[in-house]
Design a protein around this motif. Sequence first.
Motif, PDB file in Angstrom:
ATOM      1  N   GLU A 173      28.096  35.176  44.717  1.00  9.96           N
ATOM      2  CA  GLU A 173      29.528  35.016  44.587  1.00  9.96           C
ATOM      3  C   GLU A 173      30.137  35.982  43.583  1.00  9.96           C
ATOM      4  O   GLU A 173      31.348  36.104  43.503  1.00  9.96           O
ATOM      5  CB  GLU A 173      29.850  33.580  44.162  1.00  9.96           C
ATOM      6  N   SER A 174      29.325  36.648  42.792  1.00  8.05           N
ATOM      7  CA  SER A 174      29.845  37.541  41.770  1.00  8.05           C
ATOM      8  C   SER A 174      30.652  38.658  42.420  1.00  8.05           C
ATOM      9  O   SER A 174      30.180  39.302  43.362  1.00  8.05           O
ATOM     10  CB  SER A 174      28.694  38.152  40.955  1.00  8.05           C
ATOM     11  N   PRO A 175      31.876  38.896  41.954  1.00  5.69           N
ATOM     12  CA  PRO A 175      32.716  39.945  42.548  1.00  5.69           C
ATOM     13  C   PRO A 175      32.027  41.301  42.591  1.00  5.69           C
ATOM     14  O   PRO A 175      32.205  42.073  43.536  1.00  5.69           O
ATOM     15  CB  PRO A 175      33.949  39.959  41.627  1.00  5.69           C
ATOM     16  N   GLU A 176      31.211  41.604  41.569  1.00  4.30           N
ATOM     17  CA  GLU A 176      30.558  42.904  41.551  1.00  4.30           C
ATOM     18  C   GLU A 176      29.450  43.006  42.594  1.00  4.30           C
ATOM     19  O   GLU A 176      28.918  44.078  42.840  1.00  4.30           O
ATOM     20  CB  GLU A 176      29.990  43.190  40.154  1.00  4.30           C
ATOM     21  N   ASN A 177      29.088  41.879  43.215  1.00  3.32           N
ATOM     22  CA  ASN A 177      28.032  41.888  44.223  1.00  3.32           C
ATOM     23  C   ASN A 177      28.570  41.707  45.641  1.00  3.32           C
ATOM     24  O   ASN A 177      27.805  41.444  46.560  1.00  3.32           O
ATOM     25  CB  ASN A 177      27.014  40.777  43.935  1.00  3.32           C
ATOM     26  N   SER A 178      29.875  41.817  45.804  1.00  2.00           N
ATOM     27  CA  SER A 178      30.431  41.558  47.125  1.00  2.00           C
ATOM     28  C   SER A 178      31.421  42.633  47.549  1.00  2.00           C
ATOM     29  O   SER A 178      32.115  43.222  46.727  1.00  2.00           O
ATOM     30  CB  SER A 178      31.129  40.185  47.143  1.00  2.00           C
ATOM     31  N   ALA A 179      31.440  42.886  48.844  1.00  2.00           N
ATOM     32  CA  ALA A 179      32.440  43.760  49.452  1.00  2.00           C
ATOM     33  C   ALA A 179      33.199  42.932  50.472  1.00  2.00           C
ATOM     34  O   ALA A 179      32.662  41.985  51.035  1.00  2.00           O
ATOM     35  CB  ALA A 179      31.773  44.962  50.111  1.00  2.00           C
ATOM     36  N   TYR A 180      34.434  43.294  50.711  1.00  2.00           N
ATOM     37  CA  TYR A 180      35.275  42.491  51.594  1.00  2.00           C
ATOM     38  C   TYR A 180      36.336  43.387  52.233  1.00  2.00           C
ATOM     39  O   TYR A 180      36.563  44.530  51.801  1.00  2.00           O
ATOM     40  CB  TYR A 180      35.946  41.360  50.808  1.00  2.00           C
ATOM     41  N   LEU A 181      36.979  42.872  53.262  1.00  2.00           N
ATOM     42  CA  LEU A 181      38.040  43.608  53.930  1.00  2.00           C
ATOM     43  C   LEU A 181      39.379  43.329  53.250  1.00  2.00           C
ATOM     44  O   LEU A 181      39.713  42.160  52.987  1.00  2.00           O
ATOM     45  CB  LEU A 181      38.144  43.190  55.396  1.00  2.00           C
ATOM     46  N   ASP A 182      40.139  44.360  52.969  1.00  2.78           N
ATOM     47  CA  ASP A 182      41.512  44.121  52.555  1.00  2.78           C
ATOM     48  C   ASP A 182      42.392  44.173  53.808  1.00  2.78           C
ATOM     49  O   ASP A 182      41.893  44.307  54.937  1.00  2.78           O
ATOM     50  CB  ASP A 182      41.957  45.120  51.480  1.00  2.78           C
ATOM     51  N   ALA A 183      43.695  44.045  53.643  1.00  2.00           N
ATOM     52  CA  ALA A 183      44.600  44.003  54.794  1.00  2.00           C
ATOM     53  C   ALA A 183      44.518  45.281  55.632  1.00  2.00           C
ATOM     54  O   ALA A 183      44.540  45.232  56.867  1.00  2.00           O
ATOM     55  CB  ALA A 183      46.036  43.770  54.327  1.00  2.00           C
ATOM     56  N   SER A 184      44.370  46.421  54.958  1.00  2.00           N
ATOM     57  CA  SER A 184      44.307  47.686  55.701  1.00  2.00           C
ATOM     58  C   SER A 184      42.999  47.803  56.480  1.00  2.00           C
ATOM     59  O   SER A 184      42.961  48.367  57.580  1.00  2.00           O
ATOM     60  CB  SER A 184      44.472  48.875  54.756  1.00  2.00           C
TER      61      SER A 184
END
Length: 245
Positions: free
Chosen positions: A154-165
Amino acid sequence: MFSSEKIPVKGKIIDVTVPISPFTSVFPGDPEPSIEKFLTLEKDGCAVSSLGFGSHTGTHVDAPSHVLKGGLPVDSLDIGSLMGEAIVLDFSGIFGALTGSILDEAYPVKEVIESSSNIPILLLKTKVSFRKEEDSEISGSQAEKSDKRRELEESPENSAYLDASGAAWIVRNGFKTVGIDGFSVDSLSSENLPAHHMLLSNNVNIVECLDLKTVEEGMYFFLCLPLRIEGCDGAPARALLISYL
């Protein structure tokens, strides 16, 4: 869209499903899974278990009704749109938002055109990958290990995600399904879930919590079958990749 003649039956089958057990990590606040003996061989002559888990446990499909008022439930999804040729892109070296420009730069247009004019499924391999190898470095009970592994994932530095673009790029390029190995296509800290809304309102299926840690970037055939739970906002699924020879 789906044609049985296109299934590469002689390819290697890779199970990319995160199994469900009492120790399966879940999205913060979701129900913890439980598996309990209901009937036993010794007492009842057959074994039956009582299962308890949330609709978004382990590898699962998000239905439009997950975030959209009046959206389709999981049992009404076009199952054919969850099968077909897929491309896996490796973003394990990126942390944070996967923008439209990042996806555009990573997408191998020439190779895709030579392979097929229409690839309906995009799978995103990120740093998360439900890294079970961390378990050997974590001490304590099974419950403590699960909690510590969840903290890592769950650590933000360990995750990638889609933004709106990034979500808009997926819609614009005609994908019917997008999958990711994280808990969510959106940032774990997001409250308005822009990627979910963009994708599901444009009839793009979302598959989350895939196990892609052993999968290399490239082309595959993808099969994903969510449980047919009537009126539900999502369901656990069995997901497979079949490699091309």
